[in-house]
Design a protein around this motif. Sequence first.
Motif, PDB file in Angstrom:
ATOM      1  N   THR A 179     -15.414  41.120   2.873  1.00  0.00           N
ATOM      2  CA  THR A 179     -14.412  40.485   3.722  1.00  0.00           C
ATOM      3  C   THR A 179     -14.584  38.971   3.702  1.00  0.00           C
ATOM      4  OG1 THR A 179     -14.439  42.423   5.146  1.00  0.00           O
ATOM      5  CG2 THR A 179     -13.462  40.426   6.059  1.00  0.00           C
ATOM      6  N   GLY A 180     -13.474  38.276   3.628  1.00  0.00           N
ATOM      7  CA  GLY A 180     -13.496  36.819   3.663  1.00  0.00           C
ATOM      8  C   GLY A 180     -13.743  36.174   2.311  1.00  0.00           C
ATOM      9  N   THR A 181     -13.823  36.996   1.259  1.00  0.00           N
ATOM     10  CA  THR A 181     -14.011  36.465  -0.096  1.00  0.00           C
ATOM     11  C   THR A 181     -12.960  37.077  -1.014  1.00  0.00           C
ATOM     12  OG1 THR A 181     -15.464  38.193  -0.993  1.00  0.00           O
ATOM     13  CG2 THR A 181     -16.513  36.454   0.334  1.00  0.00           C
ATOM     14  N   ALA A 182     -12.971  36.653  -2.262  1.00  0.00           N
ATOM     15  CA  ALA A 182     -12.065  37.220  -3.258  1.00  0.00           C
ATOM     16  C   ALA A 182     -12.543  38.578  -3.767  1.00  0.00           C
ATOM     17  CB  ALA A 182     -11.917  36.254  -4.436  1.00  0.00           C
ATOM     18  N   MET A 183     -13.733  39.005  -3.327  1.00  0.00           N
ATOM     19  CA  MET A 183     -14.304  40.273  -3.795  1.00  0.00           C
ATOM     20  C   MET A 183     -13.574  41.441  -3.140  1.00  0.00           C
ATOM     21  SD  MET A 183     -16.536  42.049  -5.506  1.00  0.00           S
ATOM     22  CE  MET A 183     -17.219  43.701  -5.424  1.00  0.00           C
ATOM     23  N   ALA A 184     -12.663  42.027  -3.908  1.00  0.00           N
ATOM     24  CA  ALA A 184     -11.934  43.200  -3.439  1.00  0.00           C
ATOM     25  C   ALA A 184     -12.769  44.446  -3.701  1.00  0.00           C
ATOM     26  CB  ALA A 184     -10.605  43.312  -4.171  1.00  0.00           C
ATOM     27  N   GLY A 185     -12.585  45.456  -2.902  1.00  0.00           N
ATOM     28  CA  GLY A 185     -13.284  46.706  -3.129  1.00  0.00           C
ATOM     29  C   GLY A 185     -12.698  47.457  -4.320  1.00  0.00           C
ATOM     30  N   PHE A 186     -13.522  48.268  -4.942  1.00  0.00           N
ATOM     31  CA  PHE A 186     -13.097  49.032  -6.105  1.00  0.00           C
ATOM     32  C   PHE A 186     -12.962  50.519  -5.796  1.00  0.00           C
ATOM     33  CE2 PHE A 186     -14.259  45.099  -8.007  1.00  0.00           C
ATOM     34  CZ  PHE A 186     -13.410  44.978  -9.089  1.00  0.00           C
ATOM     35  N   ASP A 187     -12.966  50.878  -4.511  1.00  0.00           N
ATOM     36  CA  ASP A 187     -12.776  52.267  -4.124  1.00  0.00           C
ATOM     37  C   ASP A 187     -11.409  52.722  -4.617  1.00  0.00           C
ATOM     38  OD1 ASP A 187     -13.496  54.691  -2.929  1.00  0.00           O
ATOM     39  OD2 ASP A 187     -12.522  54.155  -1.039  1.00  0.00           O
ATOM     40  N   GLY A 188     -11.373  53.818  -5.353  1.00  0.00           N
ATOM     41  CA  GLY A 188     -10.123  54.308  -5.913  1.00  0.00           C
ATOM     42  C   GLY A 188      -9.798  53.719  -7.271  1.00  0.00           C
ATOM     43  N   ARG A 189     -10.495  52.657  -7.655  1.00  0.00           N
ATOM     44  CA  ARG A 189     -10.277  52.051  -8.976  1.00  0.00           C
ATOM     45  C   ARG A 189     -11.426  52.356  -9.919  1.00  0.00           C
ATOM     46  NH1 ARG A 189      -8.793  46.011  -8.456  1.00  0.00           N
ATOM     47  NH2 ARG A 189     -10.363  45.948  -6.822  1.00  0.00           N
ATOM     48  N   LEU A 190     -12.600  52.607  -9.354  1.00  0.00           N
ATOM     49  CA  LEU A 190     -13.763  53.046 -10.134  1.00  0.00           C
ATOM     50  C   LEU A 190     -14.216  54.377  -9.563  1.00  0.00           C
ATOM     51  CD1 LEU A 190     -15.950  49.791 -10.338  1.00  0.00           C
ATOM     52  CD2 LEU A 190     -14.462  50.720 -12.107  1.00  0.00           C
ATOM     53  N   ASN A 191     -14.532  55.326 -10.442  1.00  0.00           N
ATOM     54  CA  ASN A 191     -15.030  56.604  -9.934  1.00  0.00           C
ATOM     55  C   ASN A 191     -16.522  56.495  -9.640  1.00  0.00           C
ATOM     56  OD1 ASN A 191     -16.556  57.196 -12.340  1.00  0.00           O
ATOM     57  ND2 ASN A 191     -14.715  58.015 -13.308  1.00  0.00           N
ATOM     58  N   GLU A 192     -17.086  57.557  -9.105  1.00  0.00           N
ATOM     59  CA  GLU A 192     -18.488  57.553  -8.684  1.00  0.00           C
ATOM     60  C   GLU A 192     -19.440  57.209  -9.837  1.00  0.00           C
ATOM     61  OE1 GLU A 192     -21.529  60.898  -6.988  1.00  0.00           O
ATOM     62  OE2 GLU A 192     -19.515  60.885  -6.146  1.00  0.00           O
ATOM     63  N   GLU A 193     -19.193  57.773 -10.995  1.00  0.00           N
ATOM     64  CA  GLU A 193     -20.041  57.496 -12.159  1.00  0.00           C
ATOM     65  C   GLU A 193     -19.935  56.038 -12.594  1.00  0.00           C
ATOM     66  OE1 GLU A 193     -20.805  58.995 -16.755  1.00  0.00           O
ATOM     67  OE2 GLU A 193     -19.217  59.927 -15.576  1.00  0.00           O
ATOM     68  N   GLU A 194     -18.734  55.489 -12.574  1.00  0.00           N
ATOM     69  CA  GLU A 194     -18.540  54.091 -12.953  1.00  0.00           C
ATOM     70  C   GLU A 194     -19.257  53.154 -11.981  1.00  0.00           C
ATOM     71  OE1 GLU A 194     -14.218  54.116 -15.176  1.00  0.00           O
ATOM     72  OE2 GLU A 194     -14.270  54.409 -12.997  1.00  0.00           O
ATOM     73  N   VAL A 195     -19.187  53.446 -10.692  1.00  0.00           N
ATOM     74  CA  VAL A 195     -19.885  52.621  -9.701  1.00  0.00           C
ATOM     75  C   VAL A 195     -21.386  52.703  -9.923  1.00  0.00           C
ATOM     76  CG1 VAL A 195     -20.374  52.286  -7.246  1.00  0.00           C
ATOM     77  CG2 VAL A 195     -18.036  52.737  -7.988  1.00  0.00           C
ATOM     78  N   ALA A 196     -21.910  53.901 -10.182  1.00  0.00           N
ATOM     79  CA  ALA A 196     -23.334  54.060 -10.461  1.00  0.00           C
ATOM     80  C   ALA A 196     -23.738  53.274 -11.701  1.00  0.00           C
ATOM     81  CB  ALA A 196     -23.680  55.540 -10.624  1.00  0.00           C
ATOM     82  N   ASN A 197     -22.881  53.254 -12.704  1.00  0.00           N
ATOM     83  CA  ASN A 197     -23.158  52.476 -13.921  1.00  0.00           C
ATOM     84  C   ASN A 197     -23.188  50.981 -13.633  1.00  0.00           C
ATOM     85  OD1 ASN A 197     -23.360  54.777 -15.512  1.00  0.00           O
ATOM     86  ND2 ASN A 197     -21.241  54.667 -16.212  1.00  0.00           N
ATOM     87  N   VAL A 198     -22.292  50.515 -12.771  1.00  0.00           N
ATOM     88  CA  VAL A 198     -22.288  49.096 -12.391  1.00  0.00           C
ATOM     89  C   VAL A 198     -23.596  48.750 -11.683  1.00  0.00           C
ATOM     90  CG1 VAL A 198     -21.198  47.350 -10.917  1.00  0.00           C
ATOM     91  CG2 VAL A 198     -19.776  48.883 -12.291  1.00  0.00           C
ATOM     92  N   VAL A 199     -24.029  49.596 -10.760  1.00  0.00           N
ATOM     93  CA  VAL A 199     -25.279  49.355 -10.035  1.00  0.00           C
ATOM     94  C   VAL A 199     -26.446  49.293 -11.019  1.00  0.00           C
ATOM     95  CG1 VAL A 199     -26.923  50.319  -8.372  1.00  0.00           C
ATOM     96  CG2 VAL A 199     -24.471  50.299  -7.850  1.00  0.00           C
ATOM     97  N   ALA A 200     -26.518  50.242 -11.944  1.00  0.00           N
ATOM     98  CA  ALA A 200     -27.598  50.257 -12.937  1.00  0.00           C
ATOM     99  C   ALA A 200     -27.550  49.004 -13.812  1.00  0.00           C
ATOM    100  CB  ALA A 200     -27.513  51.507 -13.804  1.00  0.00           C
TER     101      ALA A 200
END
Length: 70
Positions: free
Chosen positions: A42-63
């Motif tokens: 909130t308050g930044t340009a960082m939009a959430g990716f919920d619904g745009r990245l699936n669970e596996e993709e989010v886990a890959n980003v974290v890794a």
Amino acid sequence: EKCGVCHGQDGEGGIGTAMQPNEFIGASNNAELVEFIQEGRTGTAMAGFDGRLNEEEVANVVAFLRGWQP
């Protein structure tokens, strides 16, 4: 490819903060990073990716982000 637009192709930063190294990433656990990626910041340009990245993709980003931390 989605992150690099703002954070730079090599995580060097740009519109968004640098991802390597990054104190927030280093201090956060994986669950916190997943939540942050999904919900954005909130308050930044960082939009959430919920619904745009699936669970596996989010886990890959974290890794991937973990690999950039000292």
